[in-house]
Design a protein around this motif. Structure first.
Motif, mmCIF file in Angstrom:
data_model
loop_
_atom_site.group_PDB
_atom_site.id
_atom_site.type_symbol
_atom_site.label_atom_id
_atom_site.label_comp_id
_atom_site.label_asym_id
_atom_site.label_seq_id
_atom_site.Cartn_x
_atom_site.Cartn_y
_atom_site.Cartn_z
ATOM 1 N N MET A 52 0.833 -1.198 0.000
ATOM 2 C CA MET A 52 0.000 0.000 0.000
ATOM 3 C C MET A 52 0.874 1.256 0.000
ATOM 4 O O MET A 52 2.079 1.193 0.259
ATOM 5 C CB MET A 52 -0.925 -0.018 1.229
ATOM 6 C CG MET A 52 -1.682 -1.342 1.409
ATOM 7 S SD MET A 52 -2.481 -1.964 -0.076
ATOM 8 C CE MET A 52 -3.976 -1.015 -0.040
ATOM 9 N N ALA A 53 0.259 2.399 -0.283
ATOM 10 C CA ALA A 53 0.980 3.675 -0.366
ATOM 11 C C ALA A 53 1.724 3.999 0.926
ATOM 12 O O ALA A 53 2.788 4.624 0.895
ATOM 13 C CB ALA A 53 0.019 4.806 -0.717
ATOM 14 N N ASP A 54 1.180 3.569 2.072
ATOM 15 C CA ASP A 54 1.837 3.838 3.354
ATOM 16 C C ASP A 54 2.897 2.792 3.697
ATOM 17 O O ASP A 54 3.361 2.720 4.820
ATOM 18 C CB ASP A 54 0.799 3.945 4.472
ATOM 19 C CG ASP A 54 0.063 2.622 4.721
ATOM 20 O OD1 ASP A 54 0.352 1.598 4.054
ATOM 21 O OD2 ASP A 54 -0.821 2.615 5.605
ATOM 22 N N GLN A 55 3.264 1.951 2.712
ATOM 23 C CA GLN A 55 4.271 0.908 2.843
ATOM 24 C C GLN A 55 3.795 -0.318 3.618
ATOM 25 O O GLN A 55 4.566 -1.232 3.872
ATOM 26 C CB GLN A 55 5.581 1.440 3.464
ATOM 27 C CG GLN A 55 6.212 2.581 2.697
ATOM 28 C CD GLN A 55 6.707 2.150 1.331
ATOM 29 O OE1 GLN A 55 7.491 1.219 1.227
ATOM 30 N NE2 GLN A 55 6.244 2.816 0.290
ATOM 31 N N SER A 56 2.528 -0.334 4.029
ATOM 32 C CA SER A 56 2.012 -1.518 4.708
ATOM 33 C C SER A 56 1.800 -2.627 3.676
ATOM 34 O O SER A 56 1.671 -2.376 2.477
ATOM 35 C CB SER A 56 0.700 -1.211 5.441
ATOM 36 O OG SER A 56 -0.310 -0.859 4.512
ATOM 37 N N GLN A 58 -0.482 -6.028 2.723
ATOM 38 C CA GLN A 58 -1.688 -6.805 2.960
ATOM 39 C C GLN A 58 -1.566 -8.130 2.228
ATOM 40 O O GLN A 58 -1.191 -8.163 1.056
ATOM 41 C CB GLN A 58 -2.927 -6.069 2.444
ATOM 42 C CG GLN A 58 -3.277 -4.829 3.204
ATOM 43 C CD GLN A 58 -4.553 -4.193 2.665
ATOM 44 O OE1 GLN A 58 -5.149 -4.641 1.705
ATOM 45 N NE2 GLN A 58 -4.968 -3.112 3.313
#
Length: 107
Positions: A52-56, A58
């Motif tokens: 994801m954009a926040d580097q998380s 999934q």
């Protein structure tokens, strides 16, 4: 480029259904290759991760509109209409899936 999409299902195909699907895909891909229009094709696995954009991270695949990307194919075609005609013979259509036909550009 053809992008193959389908709706995931809990239905486990029988051995006969799997063999039939493999034969249909082999004939589809083989016909394109015989015409010297096949550049490449890839089937995607059913495992993956999304960054994801926040580097998380999934676990799992992205499903949009109840469909997921199953694979892709690059073909040689002179026009988008020619590519669309080729795509109309794709076995994924008989499975309720779809083929997105897109142009590609070098990066």
């Amino acid at each position: 480029m053809f992008v193959f999409r389908f709706e995931p299902s809990n239905h486990q195909p029988t051995e006969i259904e799997l063999n039939e699907m493999h034969q249909q895909w082999g004939a589809f891909i083989g016909n394109i290759a015989i015409q010297e229009k096949l550049v490449s094709t890839h089937q995607l696995s059913f495992e993956g991760q999304q960054i994801m954009a926040d580097q998380s991270v999934q676990e799992g695949l992205h499903i949009s509109g109840n469909q997921m990307v199953a694979g892709n194919m690059i073909v040689r075609a002179n026009t988008m209409a020619e590519a669309a005609e080729i795509a109309k013979n794709c076995p994924i259509l008989s499975m309720g899936g779809s083929v997105e036909v897109r142009g590609i550009q070098p990066m």
